[in-house]
Write a protein that holds these residues in place. Structure first.
Motif, PDB file in Angstrom:
ATOM      1  N   THR A 113       5.389   2.507   6.158  1.00 29.88           N
ATOM      2  CA  THR A 113       5.229   3.793   5.479  1.00 29.88           C
ATOM      3  C   THR A 113       3.951   4.446   5.977  1.00 29.88           C
ATOM      4  O   THR A 113       2.975   3.759   6.299  1.00 29.88           O
ATOM      5  N   VAL A 114       3.998   5.782   6.103  1.00 32.17           N
ATOM      6  CA  VAL A 114       2.799   6.533   6.510  1.00 32.17           C
ATOM      7  C   VAL A 114       2.627   7.716   5.562  1.00 32.17           C
ATOM      8  O   VAL A 114       3.601   8.200   4.963  1.00 32.17           O
ATOM      9  N   GLY A 116       0.783  -1.241   0.000  1.00 31.43           N
ATOM     10  CA  GLY A 116       0.000   0.000   0.000  1.00 31.43           C
ATOM     11  C   GLY A 116       0.817   1.296   0.000  1.00 31.43           C
ATOM     12  O   GLY A 116       0.250   2.391   0.106  1.00 31.43           O
ATOM     13  N   ALA A 117       2.149   1.201  -0.130  1.00 37.25           N
ATOM     14  CA  ALA A 117       2.974   2.421  -0.079  1.00 37.25           C
ATOM     15  C   ALA A 117       2.750   3.284  -1.326  1.00 37.25           C
ATOM     16  O   ALA A 117       2.652   2.755  -2.442  1.00 37.25           O
ATOM     17  N   THR A 147      11.664   6.442  13.793  1.00 38.27           N
ATOM     18  CA  THR A 147      12.594   7.291  13.045  1.00 38.27           C
ATOM     19  C   THR A 147      12.190   7.315  11.574  1.00 38.27           C
ATOM     20  O   THR A 147      12.032   6.249  10.958  1.00 38.27           O
ATOM     21  N   VAL A 148      12.025   8.519  11.036  1.00 38.64           N
ATOM     22  CA  VAL A 148      11.770   8.651   9.600  1.00 38.64           C
ATOM     23  C   VAL A 148      13.121   8.569   8.884  1.00 38.64           C
ATOM     24  O   VAL A 148      14.032   9.338   9.179  1.00 38.64           O
ATOM     25  N   ILE A 149      13.256   7.589   7.976  1.00 31.08           N
ATOM     26  CA  ILE A 149      14.559   7.403   7.310  1.00 31.08           C
ATOM     27  C   ILE A 149      14.503   7.756   5.824  1.00 31.08           C
ATOM     28  O   ILE A 149      15.528   7.660   5.143  1.00 31.08           O
ATOM     29  N   GLY A 150      13.348   8.148   5.313  1.00 34.73           N
ATOM     30  CA  GLY A 150      13.283   8.492   3.893  1.00 34.73           C
ATOM     31  C   GLY A 150      11.845   8.585   3.432  1.00 34.73           C
ATOM     32  O   GLY A 150      10.936   8.728   4.256  1.00 34.73           O
ATOM     33  N   ILE A 181       8.983   6.869   5.075  1.00 31.79           N
ATOM     34  CA  ILE A 181       9.462   5.529   5.453  1.00 31.79           C
ATOM     35  C   ILE A 181       9.972   5.607   6.888  1.00 31.79           C
ATOM     36  O   ILE A 181      10.828   6.432   7.206  1.00 31.79           O
ATOM     37  N   VAL A 182       9.420   4.753   7.746  1.00 33.94           N
ATOM     38  CA  VAL A 182       9.678   4.844   9.181  1.00 33.94           C
ATOM     39  C   VAL A 182      10.179   3.490   9.689  1.00 33.94           C
ATOM     40  O   VAL A 182       9.704   2.448   9.237  1.00 33.94           O
TER      41      VAL A 182
END
Lengths: 348, 348
Positions: A298-299, A163-164, A314-317, A170-171
């Motif tokens: 992913t959110v 569903g991304a 942590t958001v990494i991208g 990206i967390v």
């Protein structure tokens, strides 16, 4: 660790298969009202529910997935349950039941298998899941554990890998690479022990990463945290084979690309210092390490305010269009293509 | 049988674990509307239902449960599914889904594992169950298959082992002892082959009992037949370890005794003739043989008229008060105490 595990021995054949199952499971009590019938019939029986059911299964093989020379059997039992619960939580569901099957050679005593089940029981108690069935049999060599975990979630809560959407964040939960480095330390100590069995290793500086390897915890708290924050991930997967491999799964199934930032990777100080000691690149460890059992999800970018600053996340991208590919942005601000570096147990 | 299985070889490592799962499962389609999501995410997802869910799991180990020198891999895959479905039917439920995990050594080629999955697929197709997940990994030695089967039944239909009451009739489906005798024939031919590999065995006289061993069928038809006859068993179990062992389970859990009659045991003519040839007592074979995957159940004596004369069902005795014990009435009309002779894989 590295001790003689055969002080007291009761042979498994003296109990037989039924006796063994009874003996090992008699101290397990059922905690869920949905567990109508556990061990003791042809099959377990679960109550009906308006929720959907999730089912996952994993196989752990001695010599392939674990080494008993530094993995105590109690930890092995605990970890085997974690590996499976982690998959249930990665569906944004609650774990409720497990079945446990083991194949063991006669070299194991009853006391050894009791240790294994003590770890399974601790995991069941801590994570509130019911052991509802299983099988025990002999093997020609070593020990093998097969666990199936069953969970529940309202249909609208379940999160798949596909569903991304572009612009999604990206967390990752927790931090990365610890379990892999813990394994490197344990492997090194095993070799030292083989040369000099009198040596007592001082592992204090590695306590966190060794615990990540020997006693990982599945992130039962994350689906709950996300519910409290009113965030539903657009996709989710657990990190068992390494960040890189898991991002590939999400991007492939969601038909998107991604950009992740090396300088955002959450790393524990012990991971950084051990990487320096072993002269390994910490980014490689985070990307390919595996066995951390953190969640990758992913959110929507609209949910950023709800998650920012949360110590567990942590958001990494972010997700990109598919044609942009999967990319890592280095600390030097260079973009390089990601490779899926999943572990392949069939490699010789 | 007894042929070289390694003509065409693709190594498993060339595909890796994910590639292998994809490759093996891509031809499996989902047949049940309750199977929302099968292979390909962290967990499978099943639709909610007003029925209760039954869950059972079994582990089959090479060298312990099967011998590949006479068990073709396709048959092994089929049988591994049957062993699990049989447990679902023994709950008076319908099987809907399975997960399949395998551990295989590198000595197996991809083509060999494809054969195994062809058998699993045939079983799924014939019995209308969905393969919804699993795990593939390497092993140090041999092959091991772990299957979990999931079924459904209305709460009021589920039959446990503990409901047998004095005067209830004891009933078995099909006939007994064939699978065990089939194994004896195959073992004998294996020894002949080892002495003289040119020998082509003539197994025509043993076709039924060999099929019982190599390609057993789970009794999916029996729960349906009983529903059509409007008979609900008071207790039920599948015969995997031999009649004697299964009767012990029912009597122990139901807190009753029993009387079964040697002259009532359903035996195929090929079982009788092969017993004579091998000079084995057919009653012993029926009591202790195992692997027939027939169903053993008890019904109220009031249901006798509904089941009498049915070609699939044989009344072999009746339940008694607990203090009367478990007894076999011989053809000479002598009563002797039954012994539980279940198989113990841990015996050396």
């Amino acid at each position: 660790m590295l001790e003689n595990k055969n002080q007291d021995r009761t042979s498994l054949s003296s109990l037989g298969e039924f006796g063994l199952i009874d003996h090992l499971t008699k101290h397990f009590s059922l905690q869920h009202s949905t567990s109508v019938k556990g061990v003791g019939d042809d099959a377990a029986v679960l109550e009906s529910s308006e929720k959907q059911t999730v089912v996952t299964t994993d196989l752990l093989v001695e010599g392939v997935h674990f080494d008993l020379s530094y993995m105590p059997l109690k930890h092995l039992g605990y970890k085997a349950v974690m590996v499976n619960l982690s998959d249930v939580y990665a569906m944004n569901a609650e774990a409720e039941q497990i079945t446990v099957s083991i194949a063991v050679s006669n070299r194991f005593s009853l006391e050894a298998i009791e240790e294994l089940y003590a770890g399974i029981q601790l995991a069941c108690h801590t994570y509130k899941v019911d052991l509802i069935g299983g099988d025990t049999t002999s093997s020609n060599k070593g020990i093998l554990i097969s666990i199936t975990a069953i969970g529940k979630a309202p249909k609208e809560d379940i999160v798949y890998r596909d569903g991304a959407k572009p612009t999604d964040l990206i967390v990752v939960s927790g931090d990365l690479g610890g379990a892999y480095l813990g394994l490197q330390v344990l492997e090194r100590e095993k070799q030292v022990f083989q040369v000099n069995p009198q040596n007592q290793p001082d592992l204090e500086n590695y306590s966190y990463i060794i615990e990540r390897q020997l006693k990982p915890e599945a992130r039962k708290d994350i689906p709950r945290l996300l519910r409290d924050l009113e965030v539903k991930p657009t996709s989710m997967i657990d990190i068992s084979d390494g960040l890189s491999s898991e991002i590939f799964h999400i991007c492939t199934q969601s038909k998107v690309g991604c950009k992740i930032y090396e300088d955002k990777f959450p790393l524990d100080p012990q991971v950084i210092s051990t990487c320096e000691e072993f002269d390994i690149d910490s980014t490689m460890v985070a990307l390919s390490g595996g066995e951390d059992y953190e969640l990758l999800f992913t959110v929507s970018i609209n949910d950023f305010d709800k998650i920012k600053g949360n110590p567990h996340l942590t958001v990494i991208g972010h997700i990109t269009e598919k044609n942009q590919g999967l990319n890592l942005v280095t600390r030097a601000n260079q973009e390089i293509a990601l490779k899926a570096q999943g572990w392949n147990s069939f490699e010789e």
